[in-house]
Each structure stands twice: as C-alpha cells, then as structure tokens.
Design a protein around this motif. Structure first.
Motif, PDB file in Angstrom:
ATOM      1  N   ARG A   1       9.102   7.644  -0.555  1.00  0.00           N
ATOM      2  CA  ARG A   1       7.797   6.984  -0.525  1.00  0.00           C
ATOM      3  C   ARG A   1       7.040   7.112  -1.837  1.00  0.00           C
ATOM      4  O   ARG A   1       6.041   6.417  -2.028  1.00  0.00           O
ATOM      5  CB  ARG A   1       6.962   7.555   0.615  1.00  0.00           C
ATOM      6  CG  ARG A   1       7.448   7.137   2.000  1.00  0.00           C
ATOM      7  CD  ARG A   1       6.682   7.857   3.070  1.00  0.00           C
ATOM      8  NE  ARG A   1       7.086   7.402   4.413  1.00  0.00           N
ATOM      9  CZ  ARG A   1       6.687   7.962   5.545  1.00  0.00           C
ATOM     10  NH1 ARG A   1       5.870   9.021   5.505  1.00  0.00           N
ATOM     11  NH2 ARG A   1       7.090   7.489   6.705  1.00  0.00           N
TER      12      ARG A   1
ATOM     13  N   GLN B   1      -4.332   7.716  -2.455  1.00  0.00           N
ATOM     14  CA  GLN B   1      -4.279   8.297  -1.126  1.00  0.00           C
ATOM     15  C   GLN B   1      -3.436   7.397  -0.216  1.00  0.00           C
ATOM     16  O   GLN B   1      -3.151   6.246  -0.553  1.00  0.00           O
ATOM     17  CB  GLN B   1      -5.693   8.456  -0.553  1.00  0.00           C
ATOM     18  CG  GLN B   1      -6.618   9.320  -1.388  1.00  0.00           C
ATOM     19  CD  GLN B   1      -6.138  10.753  -1.486  1.00  0.00           C
ATOM     20  OE1 GLN B   1      -5.507  11.273  -0.556  1.00  0.00           O
ATOM     21  NE2 GLN B   1      -6.436  11.411  -2.605  1.00  0.00           N
ATOM     22  N   THR B   2      -3.049   7.932   0.904  1.00  0.00           N
ATOM     23  CA  THR B   2      -2.267   7.149   1.858  1.00  0.00           C
ATOM     24  C   THR B   2      -3.054   5.903   2.277  1.00  0.00           C
ATOM     25  O   THR B   2      -4.206   5.993   2.698  1.00  0.00           O
ATOM     26  CB  THR B   2      -1.926   7.987   3.092  1.00  0.00           C
ATOM     27  OG1 THR B   2      -1.217   9.155   2.691  1.00  0.00           O
ATOM     28  CG2 THR B   2      -1.096   7.190   4.080  1.00  0.00           C
ATOM     29  N   GLY B   3      -2.427   4.733   2.125  1.00  0.00           N
ATOM     30  CA  GLY B   3      -3.077   3.475   2.467  1.00  0.00           C
ATOM     31  C   GLY B   3      -3.760   2.793   1.304  1.00  0.00           C
ATOM     32  O   GLY B   3      -4.250   1.668   1.456  1.00  0.00           O
TER      33      GLY B   3
ATOM     34  N   GLU C   1       9.877  11.383   2.345  1.00  0.00           N
ATOM     35  CA  GLU C   1       8.639  11.608   1.599  1.00  0.00           C
ATOM     36  C   GLU C   1       8.860  11.374   0.113  1.00  0.00           C
ATOM     37  O   GLU C   1       7.996  10.820  -0.575  1.00  0.00           O
ATOM     38  CB  GLU C   1       8.147  13.034   1.857  1.00  0.00           C
ATOM     39  CG  GLU C   1       6.789  13.350   1.289  1.00  0.00           C
ATOM     40  CD  GLU C   1       5.657  12.625   1.999  1.00  0.00           C
ATOM     41  OE1 GLU C   1       4.530  12.645   1.458  1.00  0.00           O
ATOM     42  OE2 GLU C   1       5.889  12.038   3.074  1.00  0.00           O
TER      43      GLU C   1
ATOM     44  N   ARG D   1       0.829  -1.207   0.000  1.00  0.00           N
ATOM     45  CA  ARG D   1       0.000   0.000   0.000  1.00  0.00           C
ATOM     46  C   ARG D   1       0.862   1.256   0.000  1.00  0.00           C
ATOM     47  O   ARG D   1       2.035   1.226   0.394  1.00  0.00           O
ATOM     48  CB  ARG D   1      -0.932   0.007   1.213  1.00  0.00           C
ATOM     49  CG  ARG D   1      -1.952  -1.131   1.195  1.00  0.00           C
ATOM     50  CD  ARG D   1      -2.816  -1.117   2.435  1.00  0.00           C
ATOM     51  NE  ARG D   1      -3.850  -2.165   2.380  1.00  0.00           N
ATOM     52  CZ  ARG D   1      -5.068  -1.970   1.883  1.00  0.00           C
ATOM     53  NH1 ARG D   1      -5.404  -0.767   1.417  1.00  0.00           N
ATOM     54  NH2 ARG D   1      -5.946  -2.950   1.852  1.00  0.00           N
ATOM     55  N   ALA D   2       0.254   2.349  -0.417  1.00  0.00           N
ATOM     56  CA  ALA D   2       0.953   3.639  -0.491  1.00  0.00           C
ATOM     57  C   ALA D   2       1.117   4.228   0.903  1.00  0.00           C
ATOM     58  O   ALA D   2       0.215   4.131   1.741  1.00  0.00           O
ATOM     59  CB  ALA D   2       0.187   4.597  -1.387  1.00  0.00           C
ATOM     60  N   GLU D   3       2.288   4.847   1.136  1.00  0.00           N
ATOM     61  CA  GLU D   3       2.546   5.517   2.416  1.00  0.00           C
ATOM     62  C   GLU D   3       2.385   7.029   2.302  1.00  0.00           C
ATOM     63  O   GLU D   3       2.531   7.742   3.294  1.00  0.00           O
ATOM     64  CB  GLU D   3       3.962   5.205   2.892  1.00  0.00           C
ATOM     65  CG  GLU D   3       4.183   3.735   3.190  1.00  0.00           C
ATOM     66  CD  GLU D   3       5.588   3.473   3.690  1.00  0.00           C
ATOM     67  OE1 GLU D   3       5.831   3.708   4.891  1.00  0.00           O
ATOM     68  OE2 GLU D   3       6.436   3.048   2.889  1.00  0.00           O
ATOM     69  N   THR D   4       2.088   7.524   1.095  1.00  0.00           N
ATOM     70  CA  THR D   4       1.832   8.939   0.874  1.00  0.00           C
ATOM     71  C   THR D   4       0.845   9.063  -0.280  1.00  0.00           C
ATOM     72  O   THR D   4       0.487   8.053  -0.911  1.00  0.00           O
ATOM     73  CB  THR D   4       3.133   9.690   0.565  1.00  0.00           C
ATOM     74  OG1 THR D   4       2.871  11.097   0.514  1.00  0.00           O
ATOM     75  CG2 THR D   4       3.729   9.247  -0.763  1.00  0.00           C
ATOM     76  N   SER D   5       0.394  10.263  -0.533  1.00  0.00           N
ATOM     77  CA  SER D   5      -0.584  10.480  -1.591  1.00  0.00           C
ATOM     78  C   SER D   5       0.098  11.055  -2.828  1.00  0.00           C
ATOM     79  O   SER D   5       1.169  11.663  -2.752  1.00  0.00           O
ATOM     80  CB  SER D   5      -1.688  11.428  -1.114  1.00  0.00           C
ATOM     81  OG  SER D   5      -1.139  12.678  -0.736  1.00  0.00           O
TER      82      SER D   5
END
Length: 408
Positions: free
Chosen positions: A214, A237-239, A211, A82-86
């Motif tokens: 990520r 989005q984050t997550g 950042e 999963r993404a840790e930032t947007s």
C-alpha cells in the motif's frame, strides 16, 4: 381636349336614364347576360385563369427517424486515487496531463518500520512452523504409550482370570490406559495449536506485506492525469487523495430523452453527435436508463464514441442524434416549407377539387435536415408539393401547376 368630358357626360346621363326612367330594360339586359353565361356552362371562377406555380411530384420513402438530444461528453472512467495507509510521500510528483498505464506508480510513501514488522512476522512464522514437528513427535509418543497400555491391560485381565495375578493389577493397568488416552488427546491438541500458530503467523506476514504494498499507490487503469500527484514530503493520511485519473478513450455522450421518445431508442442503435466546436462524432447507444429522473421525468442515454487521439474533452456540450424506428418521409427542398396563419409548419400541395387544381396547406413534421433537402412526415405517400409560388396562394385558390420531377 373637351371631347372626352363630353362623351363621359353623355354615357353617365344615359346610364342614369336607364336606371331611373327605364329600369325594366336595364334588368332585362342583365338577365340576358346571365343567361348567356348559363348557356356556356361556365362559372365566373372557372373563367378566371389559375395562378401559375411549380409543383414537385414526391413519393414517400422509408427513412430512419431520429431523436435529437442535448447533452454533454463524459469520461468513460474517472477516479480519485486515495491512500490506503499513512506515510510521508518520497516520490517526485507527476504533473497533470501526463499519460499513465495500469500499474504505474503514482505516489510512494516512506515505509518506516513496516519492513521490520514484516521481518518479525516472518520470524514468528518460522517459529510456529518449528513447533509442528515437536507436536507431531509428542503425538506419536502418546499413541505408542496408549498401545502399550492397551496390551498391558489385556495381559492383566487374562492373568487375573487364570488366578495368576490380583485384581489390583488389572485396576492399575486400566488407570495406565486412561492416562495414555489423555496424553494422546493432549498431543493432538498441541499439534492443532501448532498448526493454528502457523496460520496466525502467515496472516501476520500477509498483513505486513499488504501494508508495504500500500505504500506504492498505482494507477488502476490507463488514463490521463487530471491533477498533479501528491507533492514530495507531504504527510498523507489514510484516505488522502493522491491524484485524479480520467479515461477518455472511448468517451461517452450523455443525453436525456423525454418519456414520449424513450421507447424509440434501443441499445446498439447508431448515433451521431456534434460538438459546439462543430466536430462531428459517431458511435452507438450502450445504455438507456430504466429509471426516470424524478425531477425532469427524462431517461439517461449513453452513446460510446471512439476517441483515440483524445481530441474530445470531458464536459463539452454536444447535440446527439439517435436513429429510431423507421418511418415514411418525403425529401423536399427546404424552400418548400411555409407557415400558415397560426404559425404551423407545413407545405402547400396541389389537389384536384371541383374539376380544378387548387392549393391546400398541409402541416408536416420536420424529421431531419440533409444536404439534399429536408425530410418531413405527415403527407400522403404520393403528393404534389408546390415548391415555387407557395407563398402567393392560400387554401382553395385555383392554380395552374407545372410539374417537375425530384432532382430537377
């Protein structure tokens, strides 16, 4: 043609005469026959020949017992990355089924203003580092003034004691010493503040770099993509999920053992498996749960199996055979097995009773089916097992066995 009926009539008439008119003579004849049997020392049962059967002289052997489990295959690892930032996805998607290695880029996000933020943080770090020399110089100057004030105070006190200088001069020198001491403390505080500014600026730079790192979502381990990676242009989005990765080499066979058999399974024991497709597997036990499932009261068992060609898939049904503690067993032809009237599985053996060979049913426990026959437990170490004719005899029936050795 009329001779036979006439003879039959004469015999019947004679028997009726003896039975009705001369009954004592008939009983005497019967007693003589019985005495003749007693003189020979043989019973009617012994005069009857035994039923011919074929028996096998079998000796027990030490074999590894096997615990059979029903289970499934399971990936050694499976993770949804999963993404840790947007940010907006700017990389072409990788399609499911593709192989990835540790560190491979799965999804890349648009950096936006993050690089500018990093440049600003680096500039603040340079500015903070430049304040340190100034603060160090201020501290050195304050320390010099402090030493000068101490010298002036000592001179004023000696002159005042000799009557060459007034008491007011001594008081002024003491005040100057206190002021110099305060300047030293202020200079030290400025130096600490400058160094703290450097640490704050370094933290800001590290945060900006993290950042930016990520923005590239990477594979955490070697594996196979189970899903496509995020589509180009998608705003994440984050997550939000980027992809799902599974590791199939090695793969696990997962089964659940009842509590009555869990003590027979040990970590490191050899294990074999067979998939529903018929593919045979081999591996070893790597995990036996210490906590039972609260619903089924069974314990989880994991067997690790090599899968270099990835032929074994996640979630396939499997039969798992785990070697347990050794036991004594007989190797018999599968045809020797039979059932008694109550439906119990067993064999019929030859035992000596009343100076005669008689058949007897013995229940057995089926341990394993092998190409050479079946391994069963529950018999004496050395037993004569009926392998031909066991279906035609019952317990206590006299038999005339012919023996054969194992392997014949």
């Amino acid at each position: 043609m009329k001779l036979i009926p006439a003879l039959t009539a004469i015999l019947v008439a004679g028997f009726l005469y003896l039975l009705i008119v001369d009954r004592d003579r008939l009983f005497a004849l019967a007693q003589i026959e019985a005495d003749g049997r007693e003189d020979t020392g043989m019973t009617e049962a012994e005069e009857e020949p035994g039923l011919g059967v074929v028996a096998l002289r079998s000796a027990a052997r030490e074999v590894d017992d096997t615990v059979v489990l029903r289970g499934r295959t399971e990936a050694a690892r499976q993770v949804e990355v999963r993404a840790e930032t947007s940010g907006r996805v700017i990389s072409e998607p990788l399609r499911k089924g593709a192989m990835v290695e540790t560190g491979d880029a799965l999804c890349k996000l648009d950096p936006g203003t993050r690089e500018i933020q990093l440049a600003e943080a680096q500039a603040r770090l340079v500015e903070a580092e430049s304040r340190v020399p100034t603060a160090q110089a201020g501290k050195a100057e304050a320390e010099a003034r402090l030493r000068e004030a101490e010298i002036n105070l000592n001179n004023a006190r000696r002159l005042s004691q000799g009557g060459y200088q007034s008491e007011t001069s001594v008081i002024s020198a003491e005040a100057a010493l206190e002021a110099a001491t305060a300047q030293v403390q202020s200079a030290e505080s400025n130096l600490v503040s400058a160094r703290a500014g450097i640490e704050t600026a370094e933290a800001a730079v590290a945060s900006a770099r993290t950042e930016i790192d990520r923005l590239t979502i990477r594979a955490p381990f070697d594996g196979l993509l189970e899903t496509d990676t995020a589509e180009l242009g998608l705003l994440m989005q984050t997550g939000a999920p980027c992809a799902t990765i599974v590791q199939l080499d090695p793969i696990k066979l997962v089964g659940f053992v009842p509590e009555v058999d869990v003590d027979d399974i040990r970590v490191g024991a050899r294990a074999a498996g067979r998939l529903a497709s018929g593919q045979a597997l081999s591996g070893e036990v790597r995990f036996v749960s210490r906590s039972a499932d609260p619903t089924t009261r069974t314990f989880r068992v994991e067997v690790v199996v090599p899968n270099p060609d990835l032929r074994i898939r996640d979630g396939q049904t499997a039969e798992i055979l785990v070697d347990a503690n050794g036991t004594q067993a007989h190797l018999l032809p599968q045809s020797a097995l039979t059932l008694d009237d109550s439906g119990r599985l067993g064999v019929r053996i030859v035992e000596q009773r009343d100076a005669a060979s008689r058949a007897r049913f013995m229940p057995v426990e089926l341990l394993r089916d092998t190409p050479e026959g079946v391994l069963v437990a529950g018999l004496a170490p050395e037993t004569a097992v009926i392998v031909v004719g066991q279906e035609y005899v019952t317990d206590g029936v006299r038999v005339a066995p012919s023996f054969r050795e194992a392997g014949q």
